[in-house]
Design a protein around this motif. Sequence first.
Motif, mmCIF file in Angstrom:
data_model
loop_
_atom_site.group_PDB
_atom_site.id
_atom_site.type_symbol
_atom_site.label_atom_id
_atom_site.label_comp_id
_atom_site.label_asym_id
_atom_site.label_seq_id
_atom_site.Cartn_x
_atom_site.Cartn_y
_atom_site.Cartn_z
ATOM 1 N N SER A 279 0.814 -1.214 0.000
ATOM 2 C CA SER A 279 0.000 0.000 0.000
ATOM 3 C C SER A 279 0.852 1.270 0.000
ATOM 4 N N LYS A 280 2.180 1.109 0.035
ATOM 5 C CA LYS A 280 3.041 2.276 0.177
ATOM 6 C C LYS A 280 2.990 3.190 -1.040
ATOM 7 N N ASN A 281 2.803 2.631 -2.234
ATOM 8 C CA ASN A 281 2.770 3.472 -3.425
ATOM 9 C C ASN A 281 1.554 4.391 -3.413
ATOM 10 N N PHE A 282 0.393 3.830 -3.021
ATOM 11 C CA PHE A 282 -0.809 4.655 -2.914
ATOM 12 C C PHE A 282 -0.640 5.720 -1.835
ATOM 13 N N ARG A 283 -0.059 5.331 -0.702
ATOM 14 C CA ARG A 283 0.143 6.295 0.382
ATOM 15 C C ARG A 283 1.094 7.416 -0.062
ATOM 16 N N ARG A 284 2.120 7.042 -0.837
ATOM 17 C CA ARG A 284 3.050 8.063 -1.320
ATOM 18 C C ARG A 284 2.356 9.027 -2.269
ATOM 19 N N ILE A 285 1.565 8.480 -3.200
ATOM 20 C CA ILE A 285 0.820 9.320 -4.133
ATOM 21 C C ILE A 285 -0.140 10.237 -3.390
ATOM 22 N N MET A 286 -0.811 9.705 -2.365
ATOM 23 C CA MET A 286 -1.750 10.511 -1.594
ATOM 24 C C MET A 286 -1.023 11.609 -0.820
ATOM 25 N N GLU A 287 0.134 11.269 -0.209
ATOM 26 C CA GLU A 287 0.902 12.276 0.527
ATOM 27 C C GLU A 287 1.362 13.400 -0.394
ATOM 28 N N GLU A 288 1.805 13.037 -1.606
ATOM 29 C CA GLU A 288 2.230 14.058 -2.564
ATOM 30 C C GLU A 288 1.055 14.936 -2.989
ATOM 31 N N ALA A 289 -0.099 14.313 -3.196
ATOM 32 C CA ALA A 289 -1.292 15.075 -3.579
ATOM 33 C C ALA A 289 -1.747 15.989 -2.444
ATOM 34 N N LEU A 290 -1.659 15.491 -1.212
ATOM 35 C CA LEU A 290 -2.015 16.323 -0.054
ATOM 36 C C LEU A 290 -1.084 17.522 0.058
ATOM 37 N N SER A 291 0.204 17.281 -0.200
ATOM 38 C CA SER A 291 1.181 18.365 -0.132
ATOM 39 C C SER A 291 0.891 19.438 -1.177
ATOM 40 N N ARG A 292 0.515 19.026 -2.371
ATOM 41 C CA ARG A 292 0.214 19.983 -3.437
ATOM 42 C C ARG A 292 -1.107 20.722 -3.210
ATOM 43 N N ASN A 293 -1.973 20.152 -2.364
ATOM 44 C CA ASN A 293 -3.294 20.754 -2.153
ATOM 45 C C ASN A 293 -3.488 21.271 -0.734
ATOM 46 N N GLY A 294 -2.384 21.607 -0.076
ATOM 47 C CA GLY A 294 -2.462 22.237 1.242
ATOM 48 C C GLY A 294 -3.088 21.366 2.306
ATOM 49 N N GLY A 295 -2.951 20.034 2.193
ATOM 50 C CA GLY A 295 -3.502 19.138 3.187
ATOM 51 C C GLY A 295 -4.984 18.869 3.047
ATOM 52 N N ASP A 296 -5.611 19.367 1.986
ATOM 53 C CA ASP A 296 -7.047 19.157 1.769
ATOM 54 C C ASP A 296 -7.266 17.771 1.165
ATOM 55 N N TYR A 297 -7.856 16.856 1.957
ATOM 56 C CA TYR A 297 -8.023 15.480 1.498
ATOM 57 C C TYR A 297 -8.963 15.394 0.305
ATOM 58 N N THR A 298 -10.004 16.224 0.302
ATOM 59 C CA THR A 298 -10.967 16.203 -0.799
ATOM 60 C C THR A 298 -10.291 16.564 -2.115
ATOM 61 N N LYS A 299 -9.511 17.649 -2.110
ATOM 62 C CA LYS A 299 -8.827 18.083 -3.325
ATOM 63 C C LYS A 299 -7.757 17.073 -3.751
ATOM 64 N N ALA A 300 -7.062 16.498 -2.761
ATOM 65 C CA ALA A 300 -6.033 15.504 -3.085
ATOM 66 C C ALA A 300 -6.661 14.273 -3.736
ATOM 67 N N SER A 301 -7.800 13.826 -3.189
ATOM 68 C CA SER A 301 -8.500 12.676 -3.758
ATOM 69 C C SER A 301 -8.985 12.987 -5.165
ATOM 70 N N GLN A 302 -9.465 14.225 -5.352
ATOM 71 C CA GLN A 302 -9.949 14.623 -6.663
ATOM 72 C C GLN A 302 -8.815 14.620 -7.690
ATOM 73 N N GLU A 303 -7.623 15.039 -7.267
ATOM 74 C CA GLU A 303 -6.471 15.057 -8.173
ATOM 75 C C GLU A 303 -6.122 13.644 -8.615
ATOM 76 N N ILE A 304 -6.126 12.695 -7.667
ATOM 77 C CA ILE A 304 -5.828 11.306 -8.007
ATOM 78 C C ILE A 304 -6.887 10.756 -8.949
ATOM 79 N N THR A 305 -8.154 11.062 -8.670
ATOM 80 C CA THR A 305 -9.248 10.605 -9.524
ATOM 81 C C THR A 305 -9.098 11.160 -10.933
ATOM 82 N N ASN A 306 -8.759 12.426 -11.047
ATOM 83 C CA ASN A 306 -8.567 13.036 -12.360
ATOM 84 C C ASN A 306 -7.425 12.380 -13.115
ATOM 85 N N ASN A 307 -6.356 12.027 -12.390
ATOM 86 C CA ASN A 307 -5.224 11.359 -13.035
ATOM 87 C C ASN A 307 -5.614 9.983 -13.563
ATOM 88 N N ILE A 308 -6.434 9.260 -12.778
ATOM 89 C CA ILE A 308 -6.917 7.959 -13.232
ATOM 90 C C ILE A 308 -7.774 8.133 -14.480
#
Length: 339
Positions: A279-308
Amino acid sequence: MTAIYTDAKTTASGAGMKHEVDPPGQKIKTWPGGTVNSASVLKNTPMKSQAHRLFIPLLTIAINRSAWAQRLYVRMNEAYTPFDIHFVITFLITSGMYWIIGLGFMLADLTEGPKWLLKYKESTLRELAAVFVMAKWTAPMRGVRTDLPLPGALETLGTWGFCLLCTEVGFFYVHRLFHTPGFYSRFHKKHHEYTAPVALASTYCTMTEHLFSNIMPIFLGLNILGSHWSMIIMYFCDLSIDTLSTHSGYNIPYWHNALTHDYHHFAPIGILDAIYGTSKNFRRIMEEALSRNGGDYTKASQEITNNIAQWEADRETREQTVLADVAQECSGESLTIRR
């Protein structure tokens, strides 16, 4: 854009093991509404997504404590044999729940409603055979009761927790095995044909995978304990709701986290995924997305969804290009032969 889903597949078997994934250009299947919705609003944080875990056990406790449940079990045991209860009634309850929930998610996909649900969007004969085996041989051998007294709160929660741990172990190691060369293409590749699945695609797999990956881990804890029939119904329903929800593409707050499944098939709890690093790859991707979105989980999740979603669109484009090139080459070869 990063091809996130590709990364997810390559980590499926864990560190230190060879693995097999679908080759580029593999034609994939999608169901109506089954593609990732880039307009999703994902607010299902890891903590919220665990809130559902106690829903079915607490509901079972409430039902078993009720007076009408006591009367129901008395009448049921007077009217039906243990085999009828274990086979017919078990199959009707679990299959009915599976199809009602699965078709409910599909209806939302096809009709694009209700609106409150859309913002969170991100086979029967085989089960009949498995339930028959349980009713005919396993239940009598383990002395599974269908009568009173019904299990109390402590027994219910203990059974649920033990069975969940058994499912964690059983599913993780079988799924890990199915991602190794020799097993993936033969037994597990069929399930990955739906890279953007919907609920009813949750059990789209080979008979071998359904038996060893879907059924066996569920039966494991129940068989060890020889649990009361109500515990079997509780756990079957709990795991069915889990797999339907995680394959649905809807990431509803306080419910099952569909985003983690869209990225990679995690075990029910995730303990062994954390230990083995799958699960470390997903956690890393999520941490990077959170960092780019100021810790906002909703925006980070949306970024990952858009990438998919972008990866799916790029893949479709690549497939069309390959098909066009093949058609052109075949046409050229045909002309050369004729001359």
